[in-house]
Write a protein that holds these residues in place. Sequence first.
Motif, PDB file in Angstrom:
ATOM      1  N   PRO A 120      58.133  99.078  55.850  1.00 41.58           N
ATOM      2  CA  PRO A 120      58.658 100.399  55.455  1.00 41.58           C
ATOM      3  C   PRO A 120      57.836 101.071  54.366  1.00 41.58           C
ATOM      4  N   ASN A 121      57.414 100.318  53.334  1.00 43.58           N
ATOM      5  CA  ASN A 121      56.658 100.935  52.246  1.00 43.58           C
ATOM      6  C   ASN A 121      55.219 100.467  52.184  1.00 43.58           C
ATOM      7  N   GLN A 122      54.820  99.640  53.138  1.00 43.07           N
ATOM      8  CA  GLN A 122      53.492  99.036  53.121  1.00 43.07           C
ATOM      9  C   GLN A 122      53.221  98.417  51.753  1.00 43.07           C
ATOM     10  N   SER A 123      54.186  97.605  51.319  1.00 46.33           N
ATOM     11  CA  SER A 123      54.090  97.099  49.951  1.00 46.33           C
ATOM     12  C   SER A 123      54.211  95.581  49.919  1.00 46.33           C
ATOM     13  N   MET A 124      53.242  94.928  49.281  1.00 46.87           N
ATOM     14  CA  MET A 124      53.291  93.479  49.133  1.00 46.87           C
ATOM     15  C   MET A 124      54.387  93.082  48.151  1.00 46.87           C
ATOM     16  N   PHE A 125      54.713  94.008  47.236  1.00 50.08           N
ATOM     17  CA  PHE A 125      55.782  93.716  46.286  1.00 50.08           C
ATOM     18  C   PHE A 125      57.089  93.465  47.027  1.00 50.08           C
ATOM     19  N   ASP A 126      57.318  94.264  48.061  1.00 46.56           N
ATOM     20  CA  ASP A 126      58.540  94.103  48.846  1.00 46.56           C
ATOM     21  C   ASP A 126      58.556  92.746  49.550  1.00 46.56           C
ATOM     22  N   VAL A 127      57.387  92.268  49.946  1.00 49.18           N
ATOM     23  CA  VAL A 127      57.313  90.943  50.564  1.00 49.18           C
ATOM     24  C   VAL A 127      57.743  89.898  49.536  1.00 49.18           C
ATOM     25  N   GLY A 128      57.265  90.070  48.287  1.00 48.00           N
ATOM     26  CA  GLY A 128      57.652  89.169  47.211  1.00 48.00           C
ATOM     27  C   GLY A 128      59.164  89.207  46.982  1.00 48.00           C
ATOM     28  N   THR A 129      59.716  90.434  46.950  1.00 46.79           N
ATOM     29  CA  THR A 129      61.161  90.601  46.792  1.00 46.79           C
ATOM     30  C   THR A 129      61.894  89.818  47.871  1.00 46.79           C
ATOM     31  N   MET A 130      61.404  89.961  49.110  1.00 44.78           N
ATOM     32  CA  MET A 130      62.036  89.289  50.238  1.00 44.78           C
ATOM     33  C   MET A 130      62.036  87.769  50.023  1.00 44.78           C
ATOM     34  N   LEU A 131      60.900  87.241  49.574  1.00 47.26           N
ATOM     35  CA  LEU A 131      60.798  85.787  49.371  1.00 47.26           C
ATOM     36  C   LEU A 131      61.736  85.322  48.249  1.00 47.26           C
ATOM     37  N   VAL A 132      61.761  86.087  47.142  1.00 50.93           N
ATOM     38  CA  VAL A 132      62.643  85.731  46.031  1.00 50.93           C
ATOM     39  C   VAL A 132      64.094  85.688  46.496  1.00 50.93           C
ATOM     40  N   PHE A 133      64.497  86.720  47.245  1.00 51.15           N
ATOM     41  CA  PHE A 133      65.878  86.761  47.705  1.00 51.15           C
ATOM     42  C   PHE A 133      66.153  85.710  48.782  1.00 51.15           C
ATOM     43  N   GLY A 134      65.089  85.277  49.454  1.00 48.11           N
ATOM     44  CA  GLY A 134      65.253  84.174  50.393  1.00 48.11           C
ATOM     45  C   GLY A 134      65.669  82.910  49.662  1.00 48.11           C
ATOM     46  N   VAL A 135      64.976  82.611  48.542  1.00 53.48           N
ATOM     47  CA  VAL A 135      65.307  81.433  47.745  1.00 53.48           C
ATOM     48  C   VAL A 135      66.712  81.588  47.154  1.00 53.48           C
ATOM     49  N   LEU A 136      66.983  82.809  46.662  1.00 58.19           N
ATOM     50  CA  LEU A 136      68.302  83.081  46.099  1.00 58.19           C
ATOM     51  C   LEU A 136      69.393  82.866  47.155  1.00 58.19           C
ATOM     52  N   GLY A 137      69.105  83.334  48.370  1.00 61.05           N
ATOM     53  CA  GLY A 137      70.065  83.178  49.461  1.00 61.05           C
ATOM     54  C   GLY A 137      70.338  81.704  49.745  1.00 61.05           C
ATOM     55  N   LEU A 138      69.286  80.899  49.651  1.00 55.63           N
ATOM     56  CA  LEU A 138      69.443  79.456  49.877  1.00 55.63           C
ATOM     57  C   LEU A 138      70.353  78.852  48.797  1.00 55.63           C
ATOM     58  N   LEU A 139      70.087  79.248  47.522  1.00 57.55           N
ATOM     59  CA  LEU A 139      70.916  78.762  46.422  1.00 57.55           C
ATOM     60  C   LEU A 139      72.370  79.211  46.609  1.00 57.55           C
ATOM     61  N   PHE A 140      72.536  80.463  47.032  1.00 56.99           N
ATOM     62  CA  PHE A 140      73.870  80.994  47.303  1.00 56.99           C
ATOM     63  C   PHE A 140      74.611  80.077  48.268  1.00 56.99           C
ATOM     64  N   ARG A 141      73.939  79.712  49.355  1.00 54.98           N
ATOM     65  CA  ARG A 141      74.584  78.862  50.357  1.00 54.98           C
ATOM     66  C   ARG A 141      74.947  77.514  49.770  1.00 54.98           C
ATOM     67  N   ARG A 142      73.991  76.946  49.004  1.00 55.95           N
ATOM     68  CA  ARG A 142      74.205  75.610  48.455  1.00 55.95           C
ATOM     69  C   ARG A 142      75.409  75.580  47.522  1.00 55.95           C
ATOM     70  N   PHE A 143      75.641  76.662  46.791  1.00 55.06           N
ATOM     71  CA  PHE A 143      76.728  76.663  45.814  1.00 55.06           C
ATOM     72  C   PHE A 143      77.950  77.434  46.296  1.00 55.06           C
ATOM     73  N   GLY A 144      77.999  77.675  47.588  1.00 54.83           N
ATOM     74  CA  GLY A 144      79.208  78.248  48.171  1.00 54.83           C
ATOM     75  C   GLY A 144      79.435  79.733  47.910  1.00 54.83           C
ATOM     76  N   PHE A 145      78.360  80.483  47.638  1.00 50.24           N
ATOM     77  CA  PHE A 145      78.500  81.929  47.467  1.00 50.24           C
ATOM     78  C   PHE A 145      78.183  82.626  48.774  1.00 50.24           C
ATOM     79  N   SER A 146      78.752  83.825  48.943  1.00 51.39           N
ATOM     80  CA  SER A 146      78.447  84.586  50.145  1.00 51.39           C
ATOM     81  C   SER A 146      77.544  85.760  49.779  1.00 51.39           C
ATOM     82  N   PRO A 147      76.520  86.047  50.587  1.00 47.40           N
ATOM     83  CA  PRO A 147      75.636  87.168  50.258  1.00 47.40           C
ATOM     84  C   PRO A 147      76.276  88.538  50.526  1.00 47.40           C
ATOM     85  N   ALA A 148      77.332  88.572  51.338  1.00 51.90           N
ATOM     86  CA  ALA A 148      77.901  89.880  51.710  1.00 51.90           C
ATOM     87  C   ALA A 148      78.394  90.699  50.515  1.00 51.90           C
TER      88      ALA A 148
END
Lengths: 493, 331
Positions: free
Chosen positions: A403-431
């Motif tokens: 969408p923005n042709q931005s590598m920063f957004d790729v980084g954001t995606m990866l960070v939130f991927g890890v965060l999403g994993l932690l969310f699952r591990r500790f019983g949080f929902s991303p919704a």
Amino acid sequence: MDAFLAGMGILVDPYMLFLVFAGTLLGIIVGALPGISGSTTTALLLPLTITMPPTGALAFLGSIYCAANFGGSITAILINAPGDPSASATAFDGYPMAARGEAGKALGISAISSAIGGIFSVFVLIVAAPLLARAAYNFGPPEYFALAVFGLSMVAAIGGDSPTRNLLSAAFGVLLATVGLDLTTGVERFTFGIYALSDGIEFIPVLIGLFAMAELLEQAAHGNVVKEYIKLSAVKLPSLADFRKCAKAIILSSGIGTFIGTLPALGATTAAMICYNESRRWSKHKLEFGRGAIEGVAGPEAANNAAVGGAMVPTLALGIPGSATTAIILVGLIVQGVRPGPHLFNEQPTLLYVVFASMLAANLLYLVLGLGAAKLFARVTLIPPAYLWPGVFVLSVVGAYAPNQSMFDVGTMLVFGVLGLLFRRFGFSPAPLIMGLVLGRMVEETFKQSLLIFDQNWLLFLSRPIVVLLFALTILGLSAPALAHGWRRLRAR
Amino acid sequence: MTRKITDHRSLALTRRAFAAGAAATTALAWSPLRAQEKFPSKTIEVVTHAGVGGGTDITARMMMVHAPGVFKTELAVVNKVGGSGGAALAYANSRPRDGYTIMLITQTHLLTMIQGKAPVKYAEIVALARATDDPQVLMAGKNSPYKTAKDFLEAGKKKSMKYGATQLGGVDHLAVLGFAKKAGQEKPTVVPFRGGGDIVINVVGGNVDVGILNYAEADSQIKSGDVRPLLVLAPKRLGPLPDVPCSKDLGLDASYSTVRGFVTLKGVPEENLKALEEGLVKAMKGKMYASYIESSGQSPDSVVGRKEWQAQLDAFYNEGAEALKSIGLLK
């Protein structure tokens, strides 16, 4: 009437039919690809439509828009990676359904609810466009503020089963929403001098990270386990009983979705989120939600496609886009020398009926494609993990970048991927986090705008009827569990 | 059928990949020797701060309809979103100063530079050609008590008027402050919104007294009678609004407009600058671009060469610095 017939005439015109067909198929495919949304595609293809006649361009863009909203549910259900932001609510229950072998059923109900929602909204568009569009003028910042508060009041209920964790997750979302240039003061907050953060955290990479990337990481942890994937034999179209179960959710969501779609700035994503909540609230099987409730797929899917027709209302009737994609369609029209607005209904009725006809056709077409090819789409889950997840990884990176042709957004995606994993591990929902992110900014901005409009007098909020109504609904919604509890105790006595 | 569609997609992706590849190759191949060749002989990058489909992005793409024929070379839009133009300026700054990177900028970029939020100083900006000059218009809703510009100006001397505008500290905001001062209105209240469409709704809904808008943003509401244009903030009346007074008609020296134009950075050889200026102006005199300008309610003399455009940029830069100081966003 002549205009109506002329408009419907496109359904027998081979060239127009071809454009609708091409738009629909393209819409499903791009809709299904995480990160590449209907709005990205229409934006990229806009230059192409300049060479078409205005009616053709509209039919083509309108078909992509309709079909992309359905396409998004395919990947949301099959790999828990919403292909389109509007399908994120679909993943809440669609993926658990697929995980227990009901992928075909989930896809079938998604196609049918999408088509019902979509067709309903087109009829609303035809009948009530000039009238409905008027409602937009009654929605100023105070009304949006009340609406956002109403939306936020529901976060404790969505997603996982712990209200406390949901509230924490939503609060984190609201916190993230404060990043970026503050509209009402012109001051940058939490941007650390990074340009990419000045407009706030991008929504799409967050979504891809929390859903697709987190799922990928979770799957990677089970790499050595021989995991049995959803079998093709389990693919089954939904039964009559399933439809009966979903009827209420579909009808409710078609209505609410269309209404939310007509409000500028609120699109299919918000419609789907709110209708997911409403489907749950009115369901007899509340506990199934989040664990693969078929109504949890039907509701948001009917809603996001209903929002498409709804969003076209202010776009065509006022020239004010109701969503990102309609903003691009609007530009496409202007480039063609067609200026949407109230006068369009008098000056070029044929053009409008062409839009209506092509949207109807697109809704029916993806229903056929969706039902007919549901088994084909369901095969995505038969791809061995060793091929599937690297593929998802590539799509996620491309989707975050595009969408923005931005590598920063790729980084954001990866960070939130890890965060999403932690969310699952500790019983949080991303919704709830996503709800907080979407609604948090709205709550803050509309509140400050309202105070400027009210000369800083808080009490004036109560002078607006729609605000009072929405506040009342919020209070009712928050106190409903307590009231119900009290009522039961009273009866037990 | 499927095949055809897939081709669409891959075409879109390949074109982008090609642009990126071409950019990388040209960066490697660049050397003083090559600069001696006839200009332009390779792809020209047009950097914008708008995302795909944004207003400035559309302007760039409209210019590019005719440009390849004029320049006899390809052009590619590079969208660098973020930092109110800061990201676009940073990208352009990272490219060789050979004329193969041009920017389409707005006043927003200047405000960003004034506040020192960009890696480029204003002195390094070299004007090429103006693309659009879209005067701001003050508009009221149909139920507003202000029927004419005079009503509004009179009333504004007694009470604080609420203006619907875009972002605080942005171009609209400065225009409102500047205008109010010249019109003798004390302390106007600026209510910021996310975009023109939002402002129009709140003008019609009566949440603000007036909105500061471009003609095209409210075109359909003006035609339907929901919005009443009061005053064009320009020395000349607008083509589509022959009955609406301009500020000069009321004896006010107040011109505010949304301006977009092409610039590059200092260091590009003079003959390349000349070639770019001539080519851009010629491309924007094309039929497609002209009809785009016209449909958005602007006059064809939006397109001007570098001398006039540079003067306008200079003037705006100086005014902007003062205005930002007066509202405390610049120390």
